[in-house]
Design a protein around this motif. Sequence first.
Motif, PDB file in Angstrom:
ATOM      1  N   ILE A 144      -7.379  -2.798  -1.335  1.00 25.54           N
ATOM      2  CA  ILE A 144      -6.123  -2.458  -1.459  1.00 25.54           C
ATOM      3  C   ILE A 144      -5.293  -0.811  -1.831  1.00 25.54           C
ATOM      4  O   ILE A 144      -4.767  -0.028  -1.295  1.00 25.54           O
ATOM      5  CB  ILE A 144      -4.630  -3.923  -2.465  1.00 25.54           C
TER       6      ILE A 144
ATOM      7  N   PHE B 236      -4.099   1.453   0.953  1.00 26.76           N
ATOM      8  CA  PHE B 236      -2.965   2.783   0.780  1.00 26.76           C
ATOM      9  C   PHE B 236      -2.659   3.874   0.548  1.00 26.76           C
ATOM     10  O   PHE B 236      -2.174   4.413   1.447  1.00 26.76           O
ATOM     11  CB  PHE B 236      -2.446   1.253  -0.481  1.00 26.76           C
ATOM     12  N   ASN B 237      -4.338   4.160   0.257  1.00 23.24           N
ATOM     13  CA  ASN B 237      -3.842   5.304  -0.533  1.00 23.24           C
ATOM     14  C   ASN B 237      -4.501   6.284   0.823  1.00 23.24           C
ATOM     15  O   ASN B 237      -4.068   7.418   1.259  1.00 23.24           O
ATOM     16  CB  ASN B 237      -5.712   5.864  -1.220  1.00 23.24           C
TER      17      ASN B 237
ATOM     18  N   THR C 200      -3.638   5.270   3.607  1.00 22.46           N
ATOM     19  CA  THR C 200      -2.894   4.938   4.771  1.00 22.46           C
ATOM     20  C   THR C 200      -1.396   6.963   4.489  1.00 22.46           C
ATOM     21  O   THR C 200      -0.986   6.738   5.356  1.00 22.46           O
ATOM     22  CB  THR C 200      -1.896   4.168   4.628  1.00 22.46           C
TER      23      THR C 200
ATOM     24  N   LEU D 102       0.039  -0.189   7.615  1.00 26.89           N
ATOM     25  CA  LEU D 102       0.177  -0.515   7.102  1.00 26.89           C
ATOM     26  C   LEU D 102       0.271  -2.524   7.567  1.00 26.89           C
ATOM     27  O   LEU D 102       0.500  -3.393   6.238  1.00 26.89           O
ATOM     28  CB  LEU D 102       2.090  -0.273   7.065  1.00 26.89           C
TER      29      LEU D 102
ATOM     30  N   LEU E  29      -2.591  -3.554   5.778  1.00 24.91           N
ATOM     31  CA  LEU E  29      -2.149  -3.285   4.154  1.00 24.91           C
ATOM     32  C   LEU E  29      -1.884  -4.896   3.949  1.00 24.91           C
ATOM     33  O   LEU E  29      -2.431  -4.864   3.317  1.00 24.91           O
ATOM     34  CB  LEU E  29      -2.055  -2.420   4.178  1.00 24.91           C
TER      35      LEU E  29
ATOM     36  N   ARG F  41       2.445   4.636  -4.871  1.00 27.59           N
ATOM     37  CA  ARG F  41       1.302   3.181  -5.113  1.00 27.59           C
ATOM     38  C   ARG F  41       2.345   2.529  -6.649  1.00 27.59           C
ATOM     39  O   ARG F  41       2.632   1.122  -6.280  1.00 27.59           O
ATOM     40  CB  ARG F  41      -0.111   3.965  -5.286  1.00 27.59           C
TER      41      ARG F  41
END
Length: 291
Positions: A99, A103-104, A106, A155, A158, A248
């Motif tokens: 995760i 996330f990073n 993305t 996303l 994610l 984040r």
Amino acid sequence: MKIDRSERIDERHSAVRTYVPDARFSATSYEAIRALFKEVWGYRSHVANMFSSDFRSSYRGTMFGIFWNFALPLVPLTVYIFLVNLRVFPRHDGLAPAIFIGFNVTIWSLMTGMITRPIQVLKSRNKESMKTSLPISVSIAASFGQLCFDTLVRLGLLVLMMIYFAQWPHLNIFGFAGALLVGMVFSLSLGLILAVFNVIIPDTSRVVTILLQYGIFMSGVIFPLTSLGGLVVLEKINPFAAVIKSSRDFLFTGRHSDSIVLLIWGGIAFILFMIAMRFFYVMERRIRGID
């Protein structure tokens, strides 16, 4: 002295050519922003058609068809998730490694895409735009459609990972949206300026590509900057690192420990946006050979 009648007629109807300064050069940043948004809105049907055409052409003639439009944006994420399963990356900030990196990557892909796409569009469609009245700003807006689609696909993956790892966010919607807006405005502004410079100096795009390849390691995308010793200072002076960390934090903890840094970069992004929009507005017709 007798004057011929035909000469009197020619003299009466002779055309007078008046030269005036380029109106765009005297435009303010506010006028430039309003004009560019008006251009994109006026050609909104063209934007939709261009995005649709590019979206279909990307898989036309392939065996798996539209599947590729969903699979290819996920390739960078799946590579890092594979490395996570090999225990290459530890757990950071209380987040599962998949995760954290997902996330990073993305957010990094969204920000860098807003830099590179204007460069690519101006380089590939400049000659086409010179033959038509279609503003280059419309072509750039259409290219962002694909970038938004790719981001939504990432996303989606994610969200699935968050469900799988039971990693529930504590979303601060205003903080998250603000951090993301700062990153997008900064990246768009930088992309528009570099796109114009790339027309003048073609080496610009190559330099940008090299810097972004190194930048992913200097922005805390793969490894937290806190684990890289002296490079932790980049969390504050690197806008990509600041935006990624802030967004984040706002998504997964609902708070941010250093909002002053984000506010400073927000101010810088706003100033850069005002400069970039006017610069692009003034230079657009010149690089197309209209003025």
